[in-house]
Design an enzyme around this catalytic site. Structure first.
Site, PDB file in Angstrom:
ATOM      1  N   ASN A   8     157.511   7.125 -15.036  1.00  0.00           N
ATOM      2  CA  ASN A   8     157.080   8.472 -15.849  1.00  0.00           C
ATOM      3  C   ASN A   8     157.579   8.176 -16.993  1.00  0.00           C
ATOM      4  OD1 ASN A   8     159.738   8.732 -15.573  1.00  0.00           O
ATOM      5  ND2 ASN A   8     159.882  10.722 -15.090  1.00  0.00           N
ATOM      6  N   TYR A  20     158.244  24.891 -10.341  1.00  0.00           N
ATOM      7  CA  TYR A  20     159.106  25.837 -10.797  1.00  0.00           C
ATOM      8  C   TYR A  20     158.116  26.917 -11.327  1.00  0.00           C
ATOM      9  CZ  TYR A  20     157.530  23.897 -15.218  1.00  0.00           C
ATOM     10  OH  TYR A  20     157.010  23.244 -16.232  1.00  0.00           O
ATOM     11  N   GLY A  24     162.174  23.872  -9.296  1.00  0.00           N
ATOM     12  CA  GLY A  24     162.154  22.278 -10.008  1.00  0.00           C
ATOM     13  C   GLY A  24     162.530  22.437 -11.485  1.00  0.00           C
ATOM     14  N   GLY A  51     153.890  10.550  -4.727  1.00  0.00           N
ATOM     15  CA  GLY A  51     154.578   9.941  -5.575  1.00  0.00           C
ATOM     16  C   GLY A  51     156.022  10.455  -6.070  1.00  0.00           C
ATOM     17  N   LYS A  87     150.976   8.593 -12.895  1.00  0.00           N
ATOM     18  CA  LYS A  87     152.068   8.046 -12.640  1.00  0.00           C
ATOM     19  C   LYS A  87     151.675   6.357 -12.187  1.00  0.00           C
ATOM     20  CE  LYS A  87     155.106  11.744 -12.603  1.00  0.00           C
ATOM     21  NZ  LYS A  87     156.147  12.589 -11.755  1.00  0.00           N
ATOM     22  N   SER A  97     157.799  19.807 -21.543  1.00  0.00           N
ATOM     23  CA  SER A  97     158.437  18.451 -22.031  1.00  0.00           C
ATOM     24  C   SER A  97     158.459  18.477 -23.686  1.00  0.00           C
ATOM     25  CB  SER A  97     157.738  17.252 -21.713  1.00  0.00           C
ATOM     26  OG  SER A  97     157.864  17.122 -20.460  1.00  0.00           O
ATOM     27  N   ASP A 154     162.459  10.358 -12.342  1.00  0.00           N
ATOM     28  CA  ASP A 154     162.446  11.513 -11.421  1.00  0.00           C
ATOM     29  C   ASP A 154     163.611  11.888 -10.608  1.00  0.00           C
ATOM     30  OD1 ASP A 154     160.154  12.664 -12.665  1.00  0.00           O
ATOM     31  OD2 ASP A 154     158.901  11.790 -11.354  1.00  0.00           O
TER      32      ASP A 154
HETATM   33  P1  NAP Z   1     151.084  13.678  -5.395  1.00  0.00           P
HETATM   34  O1  NAP Z   1     151.305  12.256  -5.401  1.00  0.00           O
HETATM   35  O2  NAP Z   1     149.646  14.032  -5.650  1.00  0.00           O
HETATM   36  O3  NAP Z   1     151.481  14.146  -3.880  1.00  0.00           O
HETATM   37  C1  NAP Z   1     151.050  15.391  -3.255  1.00  0.00           C
HETATM   38  C2  NAP Z   1     151.706  15.645  -1.833  1.00  0.00           C
HETATM   39  O4  NAP Z   1     151.464  17.201  -1.527  1.00  0.00           O
HETATM   40  C3  NAP Z   1     151.134  14.813  -0.895  1.00  0.00           C
HETATM   41  O5  NAP Z   1     152.018  14.317  -0.042  1.00  0.00           O
HETATM   42  C4  NAP Z   1     150.150  15.781  -0.046  1.00  0.00           C
HETATM   43  O6  NAP Z   1     149.989  15.474   1.172  1.00  0.00           O
HETATM   44  C5  NAP Z   1     151.054  16.981  -0.459  1.00  0.00           C
HETATM   45  N1  NAP Z   1     150.140  18.319  -0.028  1.00  0.00           N
HETATM   46  C6  NAP Z   1     149.142  18.853  -0.872  1.00  0.00           C
HETATM   47  N2  NAP Z   1     148.861  19.930  -0.550  1.00  0.00           N
HETATM   48  C7  NAP Z   1     149.534  20.315   0.512  1.00  0.00           C
HETATM   49  C8  NAP Z   1     149.474  21.351   1.296  1.00  0.00           C
HETATM   50  N3  NAP Z   1     148.759  22.321   1.112  1.00  0.00           N
HETATM   51  N4  NAP Z   1     150.326  21.426   2.452  1.00  0.00           N
HETATM   52  C9  NAP Z   1     151.129  20.452   2.431  1.00  0.00           C
HETATM   53  N5  NAP Z   1     151.459  19.154   1.741  1.00  0.00           N
HETATM   54  C10 NAP Z   1     150.432  19.123   0.789  1.00  0.00           C
HETATM   55  O7  NAP Z   1     151.924  14.654  -5.951  1.00  0.00           O
HETATM   56  P2  NAP Z   1     153.399  14.350  -6.812  1.00  0.00           P
HETATM   57  O8  NAP Z   1     153.432  13.570  -8.134  1.00  0.00           O
HETATM   58  O9  NAP Z   1     154.265  13.697  -5.639  1.00  0.00           O
HETATM   59  O10 NAP Z   1     153.971  15.756  -6.997  1.00  0.00           O
HETATM   60  C11 NAP Z   1     154.253  16.764  -6.046  1.00  0.00           C
HETATM   61  C12 NAP Z   1     154.932  17.917  -6.667  1.00  0.00           C
HETATM   62  O11 NAP Z   1     156.198  17.854  -7.119  1.00  0.00           O
HETATM   63  C13 NAP Z   1     153.843  18.603  -7.719  1.00  0.00           C
HETATM   64  O12 NAP Z   1     154.054  19.955  -7.489  1.00  0.00           O
HETATM   65  C14 NAP Z   1     154.682  18.238  -9.057  1.00  0.00           C
HETATM   66  O13 NAP Z   1     154.402  19.088 -10.133  1.00  0.00           O
HETATM   67  C15 NAP Z   1     156.174  18.294  -8.357  1.00  0.00           C
HETATM   68  N6  NAP Z   1     157.134  17.541  -9.330  1.00  0.00           N
HETATM   69  C16 NAP Z   1     157.953  18.209 -10.196  1.00  0.00           C
HETATM   70  C17 NAP Z   1     158.846  17.216 -10.944  1.00  0.00           C
HETATM   71  C18 NAP Z   1     159.907  18.197 -11.499  1.00  0.00           C
HETATM   72  O14 NAP Z   1     160.586  17.577 -12.534  1.00  0.00           O
HETATM   73  N7  NAP Z   1     160.464  19.217 -11.253  1.00  0.00           N
HETATM   74  C19 NAP Z   1     158.635  15.846 -10.996  1.00  0.00           C
HETATM   75  C20 NAP Z   1     157.852  15.235 -10.017  1.00  0.00           C
HETATM   76  C21 NAP Z   1     156.968  15.856  -9.531  1.00  0.00           C
HETATM   77  P3  NAP Z   1     148.674  14.607   1.999  1.00  0.00           P
HETATM   78  O15 NAP Z   1     149.053  13.077   1.877  1.00  0.00           O
HETATM   79  O16 NAP Z   1     148.567  14.982   3.360  1.00  0.00           O
HETATM   80  O17 NAP Z   1     147.449  14.927   1.130  1.00  0.00           O
END
Ligand code: NAP
Length: 274
Positions: free
Chosen positions: A87, A213, A235, A130, A66, A16, A102
């Site tokens: 965010n 990514y 991503g 999230g 977040k 960022s 997002d």
């Molecule tokens: P979060 O709130 O912690 O949620 C994590 C999710 O991943 C939950 O649904 C969890 O399922 C699932 N999960 C974790 N390990 C898993 C596995 N081995 N197999 C299947 N599902 C699994 O995280 P978040 O903030 O939503 O972020 C999710 C991802 O998006 C992260 O990698 C983050 O870096 C990415 N992201 C990228 C951007 C971008 O701008 N590119 C923006 C936002 C987020 P359970 O409920 O079963 O635990």
């Protein structure tokens, strides 16, 4: 000079600051944007010190804060309220306003850079955290034929689906389903794996996007390609696009994302070649 921060843990690898420096250069704006790492569970304490010592104009908030940021705000936008995540913080005197960019960033990247049409598309979101919930709320204004939220822990998908008003289920439930666009919004990549989705779900998939990514295709991108997805993306584009939305909220100016995306993509590619 206006001061901005990205708050998270860990944040030392966050792109960022580089992204916002490139945006500021487009308009010759004199602003600083730095990383701020708070201890887990110490968002309020961290914010008190940051605001007292740095007097920032705004901040981005990333993992794992977040939801804390959402609770912290005096006022949030309707889209932030719907996914209960913030965010982007705007400091207005003693008041704190919160938004989430997002979902908007994802839609911009997928429609403008990737050229995908969401109108009439069947979209599968993997992960009811999230990010996944944020994407569902953003997609609900885009005319999709269907939005399906699937999660490793099915109860979490069902409750999110009920709250958001979309189809929901477990990964196993996807065995007879087909989608045009499939998005990995899980953090499975942190353990070096792809979510355990039936490969049949990709049979008619024109675009598969992993929100994480990397320099090389992620496990999810490799799975999607082997299962028949026509195009795979990571991503990085969304990261740049959501940052552009935050920058526009703070400065009133929408930066160009393409040159920033291309610079960062080239840097990632060079890091593999080294
Ligand atoms: P979060 O709130 O912690 O949620 C994590 C999710 O991943 C939950 O649904 C969890 O399922 C699932 N999960 C974790 N390990 C898993 C596995 N081995 N197999 C299947 N599902 C699994 O995280 P978040 O903030 O939503 O972020 C999710 C991802 O998006 C992260 O990698 C983050 O870096 C990415 N992201 C990228 C951007 C971008 O701008 N590119 C923006 C936002 C987020 P359970 O409920 O079963 O635990």
């Amino acid at each position: 000079m206006d001061k901005y921060f990205v708050i998270g843990n860990p944040v030392k690898h966050s792109l960022s600051p580089d992204i916002h420096a490139m945006f500021a250069a487009q308009f010759e704006l004199d602003m600083s944007y730095e990383r701020a790492e708070f201890e887990p569970g110490c968002f309020i304490e961290g914010m008190a010190v940051l605001r007292r010592e740095q007097k920032p104009q705004g901040a981005n908030v990333t993992h794992p804060f977040k939801q804390d940021a959402y609770q912290y705000c005096d006022e949030v936008t309707p889209r932030a309220r719907k996914c209960e995540a913030v965010n982007t913080l705007i400091f207005d005197g003693s008041r704190v306003l919160g938004d989430t960019t997002d979902g908007r960033g994802f839609i911009r990247d997928v429609t403008q850079r990737c050229g995908a049409s969401l109108t009439g598309a069947r979209v599968l979101i993997l992960g009811a955290g999230g990010a996944g919930r944020g994407l569902v709320t953003a997609l609900q204004d885009e005319g999709c034929a269907r939005i399906y939220l699937a999660n490793r822990t099915p109860e979490r998908a069902y409750s999110a689906g009920m709250a958001l008003g979309c189809d929901a289920g477990s990964f196993v439930d996807l065995i007879d389903e087909r989608f045009d666009i499939i998005v990995n919004a899980t953090s499975a990549a942190f353990s070096g794996a792809a979510p355990e989705v039936p490969t049949t779900a990709f049979a008619e998939c024109s675009l598969a996007v992993d929100l994480t990514y990397a320099a090389l295709p992620t496990p999810f991108m490799r799975l999607a390609q082997e299962a028949g997805a026509v195009r795979i993306e990571d991503g990085l584009g969304m990261l740049v696009a959501q940052a552009a939305e935050s920058f526009a909220i703070w400065t009133g100016r929408m930066p160009q994302t393409k040159p920033v995306y291309e610079t960062l993509r080239a840097r990632l590619a060079a890091s593999v070649a080294e």
